[in-house]
Structures are given as structure tokens and as C-alpha cells.
Design a protein around this motif. Structure first.
Motif, short mmCIF file in Angstrom:
data_model
loop_
_atom_site.label_atom_id
_atom_site.label_comp_id
_atom_site.label_asym_id
_atom_site.label_seq_id
_atom_site.Cartn_x
_atom_site.Cartn_y
_atom_site.Cartn_z
N GLU A 196 0.83 -1.21 0.00
CA GLU A 196 0.00 0.00 0.00
C GLU A 196 0.86 1.25 0.00
O GLU A 196 0.54 2.24 -0.68
CB GLU A 196 -0.93 -0.03 1.22
CG GLU A 196 -2.03 -1.08 1.10
CD GLU A 196 -2.81 -1.26 2.39
OE1 GLU A 196 -3.90 -1.85 2.34
OE2 GLU A 196 -2.32 -0.82 3.46
N LEU A 199 2.38 1.71 -3.55
CA LEU A 199 1.39 2.20 -4.51
C LEU A 199 1.08 3.67 -4.27
O LEU A 199 0.97 4.45 -5.23
CB LEU A 199 0.11 1.37 -4.41
CG LEU A 199 -1.00 1.79 -5.39
CD1 LEU A 199 -0.57 1.53 -6.83
CD2 LEU A 199 -2.31 1.06 -5.09
N ALA A 200 0.94 4.07 -3.02
CA ALA A 200 0.66 5.48 -2.71
C ALA A 200 1.78 6.37 -3.23
O ALA A 200 1.53 7.46 -3.77
CB ALA A 200 0.49 5.65 -1.20
N GLU A 203 1.57 6.78 -7.02
CA GLU A 203 0.44 7.58 -7.51
C GLU A 203 0.62 9.08 -7.24
O GLU A 203 -0.25 9.86 -7.57
CB GLU A 203 -0.86 7.10 -6.86
CG GLU A 203 -1.31 5.74 -7.36
CD GLU A 203 -2.68 5.37 -6.85
OE1 GLU A 203 -3.60 5.27 -7.68
OE2 GLU A 203 -2.84 5.20 -5.63
N ALA A 214 -3.34 3.63 -13.61
CA ALA A 214 -3.39 3.66 -12.15
C ALA A 214 -4.58 2.91 -11.59
O ALA A 214 -4.47 2.21 -10.58
CB ALA A 214 -3.40 5.11 -11.66
N GLU A 215 -5.74 3.02 -12.25
CA GLU A 215 -6.95 2.42 -11.70
C GLU A 215 -6.84 0.91 -11.58
O GLU A 215 -7.21 0.32 -10.55
CB GLU A 215 -8.16 2.79 -12.57
CG GLU A 215 -9.50 2.29 -12.03
CD GLU A 215 -9.83 2.85 -10.66
OE1 GLU A 215 -10.52 2.16 -9.90
OE2 GLU A 215 -9.39 3.98 -10.36
N HIS A 217 -4.08 -0.94 -11.34
CA HIS A 217 -3.14 -1.28 -10.27
C HIS A 217 -3.75 -1.01 -8.90
O HIS A 217 -3.56 -1.80 -7.96
CB HIS A 217 -1.85 -0.48 -10.43
CG HIS A 217 -1.00 -0.91 -11.58
ND1 HIS A 217 -0.43 -2.15 -11.67
CD2 HIS A 217 -0.62 -0.25 -12.72
CE1 HIS A 217 0.27 -2.25 -12.79
NE2 HIS A 217 0.16 -1.11 -13.45
N ARG A 218 -4.48 0.08 -8.78
CA ARG A 218 -5.09 0.43 -7.50
C ARG A 218 -6.07 -0.65 -7.05
O ARG A 218 -6.05 -1.10 -5.89
CB ARG A 218 -5.80 1.78 -7.60
CG ARG A 218 -6.31 2.32 -6.27
CD ARG A 218 -7.05 3.62 -6.46
NE ARG A 218 -6.26 4.61 -7.17
CZ ARG A 218 -6.57 5.12 -8.36
NH1 ARG A 218 -7.68 4.73 -8.98
NH2 ARG A 218 -5.80 6.02 -8.93
N GLU A 219 -6.92 -1.09 -7.95
CA GLU A 219 -7.90 -2.12 -7.61
C GLU A 219 -7.22 -3.44 -7.28
O GLU A 219 -7.62 -4.15 -6.34
CB GLU A 219 -8.88 -2.31 -8.77
CG GLU A 219 -9.79 -1.11 -9.00
CD GLU A 219 -10.71 -1.31 -10.19
OE1 GLU A 219 -10.62 -2.39 -10.84
OE2 GLU A 219 -11.54 -0.42 -10.47
N ALA A 222 -5.33 -3.15 -3.87
CA ALA A 222 -6.28 -3.03 -2.77
C ALA A 222 -6.94 -4.37 -2.46
O ALA A 222 -7.08 -4.76 -1.30
CB ALA A 222 -7.35 -1.98 -3.12
#
Length: 712
Positions: A196, A199-200, A203, A214-215, A217-219, A222
């Protein structure tokens, strides 16, 4: 439990889905990354077992650009299936740059994310988190899922060193269990914290991931982190307690002697054994508690340490060299000087050889050098079963940087000394082990040479310069297209520069010059080019990058290869990502189709590719599976055309069956294949097809597509 030298686990085997399951999603973190090694992961994830043969074919093609070396259909299909389900974090500046290019590397452009350590060190953790689902219909309500975690000392490269890996498997069907229900279970929340945090970081800032990437990878991150926090993992045999430690996530200020060291080790140890390829004096002064320890390290590291001083200070009892090389020691190109003032030199996983051939993982049992990091403690504390011991393993070397500045992972495992103590795990120096080789048998006493030789590495830190360039240069590309030819204009907003305070002597930077060890001004050079078959250009230090290249449509790459050469001739190359900010509306689709056509090539290979992509819960298609022998009574073949005709003929029936099944249960999969198949139909093929087999297949394909269009 015993750490035996003949207990081996290949990464490809560790990634292979369990029986009855198929790959769904994964995230990984590594310090150094070789894209050719990453190619092997989708092969293992979708096809299982050894994955080096397909990557070796890519190596052969890159080594001989003009040769007609075909990319295995299985590799292409595996990448198509899996690459967009991967998120791989790697330390910026440590993505190894192959000398030659290959279209298949384009599949990896979106899954690799460069990151840096918030405390100024490096991202040095090594771990995989993978989720699998039961084979069959992906839309099934009763889908069963499981999670696999790999905690390792191994980078994602082809290096052949001795490493450690711990594999955990857990079912997700009983997620969100009460933590107090089983104190012997391991919960891996700190591993989720690391992903986490990475990833933060990715981004935010000037080098943020483009929104369209990004979307996804974010999903993915998470959902996998949620599963990590819910899953309960069992301790390995012999251990009854475990804990994960994440190091270096907080970006708090570090100043001189006030800096914060992470000290996870027990302070009640009666014995200690440290196994680490890289060692610094500051580790013993600042991190390791208690009395004398045994130390196992690389011979050059022990030569550079003041062993006698450490013994006099009570830090060391015995020192050993790990004698499990089986070959020459690899070259070290360090990641910078340790900042405790003890000495400068290589500090971590620089032993990985990015130029090693892809067949190294499986073709030879010979391992080259020590790369494992193990910390073992026999403790004075009593438990219900007597004395206790602790084992720490993971990514952290015995250095100041590892326990203060780097992002690292350490897994702590506790258990009874009789089962998992130092002698139980590595072997007692006094035991009679006739017929069995223990890890301790690979330790040889270290004898300091009469005339110590200094570390022969270069005094110039090209690794640090690559990290600097990868951190500072955000590259964009503007694309113009004329048919199958593409013009790339690649630019940076910031000037190309060398870092301040790095390199020999830490001299000031002036343009492309830096003071060498003798105080004389010496020239550095930097070259760059897309990862495409074009010659490199010299980058002007102090000036923003602005270069134009002309390449074929299938050769367009979103990687940019930079190579830094020091005044003494040592060099290091790395890959930087390029964001395409201006291009024709259909450019990405046209590029994707061009790449696929260059990899597939013929009608027969197209049939094999479709059969592989449309299979569901069945055995993977083997290369050439659909070939049938020629009839010597009717023809003598002088070229490959008849062979391809037979291949297409043999594949047509199973592909038609799979196509109709997929149209019924998973029509979206057909929609993804449509541009490629339509390109073969639209552009035609020069292959003879006397029986009209391919044409008949295309007729059925068009009918299926019309049916799909009428029922979207």
C-alpha cells in the motif's frame, strides 16, 4: 525442520497454480528486475512448471536480430493472459536494460512500477502475493479462491546464488477469521503495509502512474491487500509462532547518530548465527544485541571488515566463508557506500547478473554465491517445551542501511530450540551426519590473507547515477505515424544530470565532468535510445532530453534505455518508462495488432494461438502440437509452406469447438481476440491453402462475430 542444501524450490514452481486452480491476480516487489526473468512468470502462472525454454527463444532472437527465431506461441499466449493481471514494484534505476529489443517485452510495459525508499535508501524487499481461483467458469458463484505468499531473498533476475524462500498458502473461503482463535498462525499485515505504501508513492509526485494505468493497479493492490489482512497462514513445520516485520516505511528525518535503527532481534540470545552476503561494521555496533556471534559471509566482505577488531570488541566469535559457489564469483556493482563511515563499497544485491542466459534457473544445479540472509538465535527464555529459538529471514543484509534506510522485509519464526535451534536448522559442528549434508557443511573457516586485497570494484558509483536519472527524468513521447513507420519524439522537462555527492571522491558536478580519486576532472557520458532496433544517441548533460527516432510500428517501445559510463570505463544501463502523450486516435490498437502479427506470423501459428487462448480448464497447448507428419508418397517438401498448411488443418477443428464454447460462456474473450484475427483476414496471407482450410475457418469466425454483435 532442517535447512538442507538439497532442498530446492524454483521460482517457476513456486508460482505455478495449485492443482485445480488457475491464476487470477498477483503483485510483487523486488530490488532489481530483469525483464527476461519477468517473462517467465506468466508462463509459470498460466502453463505451470519450468518456464525457461520460451524465454530462451526470446534471448536467441535478441542475440541474433536478423535470424528467423520464432517466439513460442505458448509464451505469447501466456503473456496475453497474465501480464495485465500483474503489478510489479521495482527500485527505480535497477530495471536491467537488455542490449537488444524484442516485441514481446511490450507486454510488460504496464505491469512494472518504479519506486524509491522514503528514507533515502533503496526498496530492497522481495515478495510475491498471488491469488488463484478454481478452474472453470470464471463467473461461477461458488468460485473457490486461495492466496499464496512468497517471502524471499531472491530478486527477479536469472542470478544463480543461494537464496531462501518461504511459501505460505491459505484458503480465502474462510476469510476474516478471529485472530485470537489460533495464536500459532501468522498474520501478514506488514506485507500489505509495504504494498500500500509503494502504490501510494507511485500515484503521487512528478512521476505518477498515468491515470489510465493507475486504476487497474489500485484495484489489484487493494483487493490483494484486503485478502492478505484476512488470510490466516500456518507456521512452517517445527515453528509455533510467526511475525512479519516491515522496515523503512516511515519517512521520518534521519540525522547523524540520532537516526532510528530497527532492532527486531531478541536481547536474550545465548547464541547467534548471522548469514549475510554483505556485512558492515555498523550492523554489529547499532543493530545486533548481545554477545559474540558466528558470521557467515562472502570472502571479499570478510576481507574488507576489521575482523580482529570485531572479535576484540566481543561482537564475533567465529567467522566463516560460505563454500557453495560451484563457479566463479560474480562481479559486484554496488548500490552505494554505507553511510556509517565504516567503508564505502557494494552494500547489497548487486551480484545479480542481468546478462545471464535465461536457462540458468533450471538447466544447471550449480549455484554460484551466497545471497541468502538468515539470522538465528538460541534464546535463554524458557517456553512450555523448554528453551526457545528465533529465525529471521528475508531481504535485509547485515548492514546499517538495511536496518535504517531501506525498505525491507523480515519474517520472524519462533519455536523450541530442540526443533528449530541453530544446530537443528544448520547442523551441529559436532554431530556425525554420515550420508547427509547439512548447511553447516558448506561453511569453511575464514582465514585472513597475509596481504589483504582491497575490493576490486570501481570507485565510480554508476548504480547511483542510474537511480538518479530514473528518479529525475520523467519522459514523454509524441507519436506521428505513416503506414507501418512511426516517428517518436521523446522529451523530458528537466535537464539530464548527474547526482551531487555520488561517485569517487564525491567531487562537484560540472556538466559531464566530475573529479576522480586523484582530484583530476574526468568525463562521464550518458547515452539513450528507445528499447527498439535503433542506435543510441549521446545525451547532453545539463540540457533537457529532446530526441527523435524513426521505428517500425511493431518496434515502438514505451521503455527508454539509458547507459551511464564512468571515467574509468565502467558502465551501467537501466530502463526508464515513457508516457505517450500525443498519438493518432487508433495508434495503440494498431501497434498492438502489429506486435501480435510479428509474433504469430503464420496461419498455422494463429490456429495454435487461438486454441491456447480459448482453452478453459484444460491442458495447455504444446508447441507444434497441431503438426501432422507429411505424406512422403504425395510430396517432398522443400520449404515450410506445406508444414504450415498441415498445422492449420490439425488446429482448425479444436479451435472451432473452443470458439463455439467460448461464444456461449465467455464471449468477452472472443471480443479481445477479434482485432488480431480480423487482421489476418483483412491483410491476407501468402501461404498456400489448397484445401481452403483457413478460409473456411474465417467464414465460421465471421458468422460467430455477427452473432456476438447481434447479442452484445
Amino acid at each position: 525442520m532442517t535447512l538442507l542444501p538439497d532442498q530446492r524450490m524454483l521460482l517457476s514452481d513456486a508460482l505455478t497454480p495449485p492443482e485445480g486452480f488457475e491464476f487470477e491476480a498477483a503483485m510483487a516487489v523486488t530490488y532489481s528486475l530483469d525483464l527476461r526473468a519477468l517473462l517467465a512468470a506468466p508462463l509459470a502462472l498460466s502453463r505451470g512448471g519450468a518456464a525457461d525454454a520460451g524465454v530462451a527463444a526470446v534471448d536467441a532472437a535478441m542475440a541474433s536480430p536478423g535470424a528467423a527465431v520464432q517466439t513460442p506461441v505458448g509464451l505469447t499466449a501466456s503473456l496475453r493472459r497474465c501480464a495485465d493481471k500483474l503489478t510489479v514494484f521495482a527500485q527505480v534505476g535497477h530495471v536491467a536494460a537488455p542490449v537488444a529489443s524484442h516485441p514481446v517485452l511490450s507486454f510488460l510495459e504496464d505491469c512494472v512500477i518504479g519506486v524509491s525508499a522514503p528514507r533515502g535508501g533503496v526498496v530492497h524487499a522481495k515478495a510475491w502475493v498471488l491469488r488463484y481461483r478454481s478452474s472453470g467458469n470464471p463467473a461461477a458463484v461458488a468460485d473457490s479462491r486461495c492466496l499464496r505468499v512468497l517471502i524471499s531473498s531472491r530478486n527477479l533476475t536469472w542470478d544463480r546464488s543461494w537464496d531462501t524462500v518461504v511459501r505460505f498458502d491459505a484458503s480465502l473461503d474462510d476469510a476474516a477469521q478471529e485472530r485470537a482463535s489460533d495464536p500459532s498462525s501468522i498474520w501478514l499485515d506488514p506485507l500489505a503495509d509495504i504494498f500500500e505504501s509503494l502504490l501510494a508513492q507511485a500515484e503521487s509526485g512528478s512521476r505518477a502512474i498515468p491515470p489510465e494505468r493507475a486504476e487497474a493497479h489500485r484495484e489489484r493492490v487493494a483487493s490483494l491487500c484486503r485478502d492478505l489482512r484476512d488470510a490466516k497462514f500456518a507456521c512452517p513445520d517445527g515453528f509455533d509462532r510467526g511475525e512479519m516485520h516491515a522496515l523503512g516505511l516511515a519517512a521520518d528525518e534521519l540525522r547523524g547518530s540520532d537516526r532510528a535503527f530497527f532492532r527486531p532481534f531478541p536481547d536474550d540470545a545465548s547464541r547467534a548465527l548471522v548469514i549475510s552476503p554483505f556485512v558492515r561494521r555498523g550492523f554489529f555496533d547499532n543493530v545486533l544485541p548481545g554477545s559474540a556471534a558466528e558470521l557467515v559471509a562472502r570472502e571479499q566482505e570478510l576481507r574488507d571488515l576489521a575482523i580482529e577488531c570485531l572479535r576484540a570488541d566481543g561482537h564475533l566469535d567465529k567467522t566463516w566463508v560460505f563454500d557453495g559457489t560451484g563457479g566463479d564469483e560474480s562481479d559486484d556493482a554496488g548500490e552505494g557506500a554505507d553511510d556509517d563511515g565504516s567503508r564505502a563499497g557494494p552494500d547489497d544485491d548487486s551480484s545479480d547478473d542481468p546478462t545471464a542466459p535465461a536457462t540458468q534457473e533450471t538447466s544447471s544445479p550449480s549455484l554460484r554465491d551466497l545471497h541468502a540472509k538468515l539470522y538465528l538465535f538460541d534464546r535463554q527464555r524458557q517456553g512450555r517445551q523448554g528453551l526457545r529459538s528465533s529465525l529471521f529471514l528475508g531481504s535485509a543484509n547485515a548492514t546499517n542501511s538495511a536496518f535504517s534506510r531501506n525498505v525491507e522485509l523480515l519474517l520472524q519464526l519462533d519455536g523450541p530450540t530442540g526443533k528449530v535451534g541453530i544446530d537443528a536448522l544448520v547442523g551441529s559442528p559436532h554431530a556425525d551426519r554420515t550420508g547427509e549434508v547439512a548447511l553447516r557443511d558448506l561453511f569453511t573457516p575464514y582465514e585472513p590473507p597475509g596481504d589483504p586485497q582491497p575490493n576490486p570494484g570501481s570507485g565510480f558509483d554508476t548504480d547511483a547515477e542510474c537511480r538518479h536519472l530514473a528518479t529525475k527524468l520523467a519522459l514523454t513521447a509524441e507519436v506521428s505515424q505513416s503506414g507501418d513507420r512511426v516517428t517518436l519524439r521523446i522529451r523530458s522537462a528537466d535537464p539530464v544530470s548527474l547526482s551531487d555527492g555520488h561517485g569517487a571522491g564525491g567531487g562537484p558536478v560540472s556538466g559531464g565532468a566530475r573529479c576522480d580519486e586523484s582530484g583530476q576532472v574526468a568525463d562521464w557520458s550518458i547515452t539513450g535510445r528507445p528499447l527498439s532496433p535503433v542506435p543510441p544517441r549521446t545525451l547532453q548533460i545539463g540540457t533537457p532530453l529532446d530526441l527523435t527516432f524513426e521505428v517500425g510500428l511493431a518496434d515502438v517501445s514505451r521503455w527508454f534505455r539509458v547507459e551511464v559510463t564512468a571515467p574509468d570505463g565502467t558502465s551501467k544501463a537501466t530502463l526508464l518508462p515513457v508516457e505517450i502523450v500525443a498519438a493518432p486516435a487508433d495508434f495503440e490498437a494498431a501497434r498492438d495488432t502489429a506486435i501480435m502479427r510479428s509474433l504469430i506470423g503464420t496461419n498455422g501459428r494463429l490456429m495454435e494461438y487461438l486454441a491456447e487462448m480459448l482453452r478453459s480448464g484444460q491442458q495447455p497447448i504444446t508447441e507444434g502440437q497441431f503438426e501432422v507428419p507429411a505424406n512422403p508418397a504425395t510430396s517432398i517438401e522443400s520449404h515450410d509452406s506445406a508444414r504450415e498448411t498441415r498445422r492449420a488443418a490439425a488446429a482448425t477443428a479444436p479451435v472451432l469447438e473452443a470458439m463455439l464454447r467460448t461464444l456461449r460462456i465467455d464471449p468477452e474473450r472472443l471480443r479481445e481476440l477479434r482485432p488480431l484475427v480480423d487482421s489476418f483476414a483483412g491483410q491476407g496471407s501468402q501461404e498456400p491453402s489448397p484445401d481452403g482450410l483457413f478460409q473456411r475457418f474465417m467464414a465460421v469466425w465471421r458468422t460467430a462475430m455477427e452473432a456476438q454483435d447481434s447479442h452484445p
